[in-house]
Every structure is written in C-alpha cells, then in structure tokens.
Scaffold this motif. Structure first.
Motif, PDB file in Angstrom:
ATOM      1  N   ARG A 119       2.738   2.021  -3.401  1.00 50.89           N
ATOM      2  CA  ARG A 119       1.928   2.594  -4.485  1.00 50.89           C
ATOM      3  C   ARG A 119       2.120   4.096  -4.588  1.00 50.89           C
ATOM      4  O   ARG A 119       1.933   4.681  -5.647  1.00 50.89           O
ATOM      5  CB  ARG A 119       0.453   2.315  -4.246  1.00 50.89           C
ATOM      6  N   TYR A 120       2.481   4.747  -3.493  1.00 51.94           N
ATOM      7  CA  TYR A 120       2.601   6.202  -3.477  1.00 51.94           C
ATOM      8  C   TYR A 120       4.020   6.696  -3.734  1.00 51.94           C
ATOM      9  O   TYR A 120       4.278   7.894  -3.659  1.00 51.94           O
ATOM     10  CB  TYR A 120       2.108   6.745  -2.134  1.00 51.94           C
ATOM     11  N   THR A 121       4.930   5.810  -4.072  1.00 50.05           N
ATOM     12  CA  THR A 121       6.319   6.209  -4.278  1.00 50.05           C
ATOM     13  C   THR A 121       6.460   7.192  -5.435  1.00 50.05           C
ATOM     14  O   THR A 121       7.071   8.248  -5.289  1.00 50.05           O
ATOM     15  CB  THR A 121       7.197   4.973  -4.530  1.00 50.05           C
ATOM     16  N   SER A 122       5.899   6.879  -6.583  1.00 49.39           N
ATOM     17  CA  SER A 122       6.043   7.780  -7.730  1.00 49.39           C
ATOM     18  C   SER A 122       5.321   9.093  -7.492  1.00 49.39           C
ATOM     19  O   SER A 122       5.787  10.155  -7.918  1.00 49.39           O
ATOM     20  CB  SER A 122       5.526   7.114  -8.997  1.00 49.39           C
ATOM     21  N   VAL A 123       4.193   9.067  -6.803  1.00 47.56           N
ATOM     22  CA  VAL A 123       3.458  10.284  -6.510  1.00 47.56           C
ATOM     23  C   VAL A 123       4.265  11.183  -5.580  1.00 47.56           C
ATOM     24  O   VAL A 123       4.192  12.405  -5.657  1.00 47.56           O
ATOM     25  CB  VAL A 123       2.088   9.938  -5.876  1.00 47.56           C
ATOM     26  N   ALA A 124       5.087  10.600  -4.746  1.00 46.99           N
ATOM     27  CA  ALA A 124       5.903  11.391  -3.832  1.00 46.99           C
ATOM     28  C   ALA A 124       7.189  11.882  -4.489  1.00 46.99           C
ATOM     29  O   ALA A 124       7.671  12.966  -4.185  1.00 46.99           O
ATOM     30  CB  ALA A 124       6.248  10.555  -2.598  1.00 46.99           C
TER      31      ALA A 124
ATOM     32  N   ARG B 160       0.834  -1.203   0.000  1.00 45.05           N
ATOM     33  CA  ARG B 160       0.000   0.000   0.000  1.00 45.05           C
ATOM     34  C   ARG B 160       0.870   1.255   0.000  1.00 45.05           C
ATOM     35  O   ARG B 160       0.600   2.206  -0.734  1.00 45.05           O
ATOM     36  CB  ARG B 160      -0.937  -0.012   1.207  1.00 45.05           C
ATOM     37  N   HIS B 161       1.932   1.259   0.777  1.00 44.09           N
ATOM     38  CA  HIS B 161       2.817   2.426   0.828  1.00 44.09           C
ATOM     39  C   HIS B 161       3.662   2.561  -0.437  1.00 44.09           C
ATOM     40  O   HIS B 161       3.964   3.677  -0.863  1.00 44.09           O
ATOM     41  CB  HIS B 161       3.720   2.366   2.058  1.00 44.09           C
TER      42      HIS B 161
ATOM     43  N   TYR C 118      -5.796  16.057 -12.111  1.00 39.02           N
ATOM     44  CA  TYR C 118      -6.821  15.934 -11.068  1.00 39.02           C
ATOM     45  C   TYR C 118      -8.178  15.597 -11.666  1.00 39.02           C
ATOM     46  O   TYR C 118      -8.907  14.762 -11.133  1.00 39.02           O
ATOM     47  CB  TYR C 118      -6.899  17.235 -10.268  1.00 39.02           C
TER      48      TYR C 118
ATOM     49  N   LYS D 150      -7.558  12.026 -13.954  1.00 39.36           N
ATOM     50  CA  LYS D 150      -6.816  10.932 -13.305  1.00 39.36           C
ATOM     51  C   LYS D 150      -5.920  10.199 -14.298  1.00 39.36           C
ATOM     52  O   LYS D 150      -5.581   9.037 -14.104  1.00 39.36           O
ATOM     53  CB  LYS D 150      -7.747   9.931 -12.633  1.00 39.36           C
TER      54      LYS D 150
END
Length: 109
Positions: A44-49, A41-42, A85, A88
């Motif tokens: 998944r947010y790597t590229s967004v961060a 779950r964490h 936004y 998506k």
C-alpha cells in the motif's frame, strides 16, 4: 561514447527482457495466489514512497532553471504537501500544486 547500432539494440533487448522478468515475477508467478496480509500492507505504501523520489529532484534541481531552485516550484511543492495533508486527496493536492505553479510562474514572468 560511441556504440554501434547492434550494441544499442542488444542493450535495448536485454533491458526489455529484464523488465519483463521483473514484472512477470509478480504478475505471472504470484498474481493468481493470495498474498499474506503483511505483504499487502507494505505494498500500500509503494506509491507514497516512489512519488516523492520522482518529484523531489524536479523541485530541488529543476532542469528548467539549470539546477537552481526557484520560488515557484518550491511554493507549488509546499502547497501540494499542505493540501494533501489537510484533505487527504491526491487529485486535489496535485491540482492545487499545478495551479500554484502556473499562477506563480505567470506572476513572476
């Protein structure tokens, strides 16, 4: 600072080994084992961060304008965020931002 050729090659080799060990720790040691759901779950947010951290300095302090923010890059970043936004869709957002950047730069000269 002036480094000798040998020092530069030692630095390159050390950085290469360090990079290999960082990647191997995930791919070689953990790659064949199932990861817990909370880790997945964490991840998944790597590229967004990471992507905003890479792009923000190019928008706020662009080297092309000697660090002075310009309207073309700020407008392109805003269009990219809005399209991303609303739809998506990453590819649509990037294309919209790139087209906006090129059109505004062309219009401003």
């Amino acid at each position: 600072m002036n480094y000798s050729d040998a020092t530069v090659w030692w630095i390159i080799a050390a950085l290469g080994v360090g990079t290999f060990l960082i990647r191997f720790s995930f791919l070689g040691l953990i790659g064949s084992r199932p990861m817990p759901p909370w880790v997945l779950r964490h991840l998944r947010y790597t590229s967004v961060a990471i992507l905003p951290g890479l792009v923000a300095p190019l928008v706020v302090f662009p080297a092309a304008t000697d660090g002075v923010p310009d309207i073309a890059r700020l407008l392109a970043a805003t269009v990219t965020i809005v399209i991303g936004y609303k739809t998506k869709g990453v590819v649509r957002a990037m294309l919209g931002g790139a087209i906006t950047l090129f059109v505004v730069q062309f219009l401003l000269g």
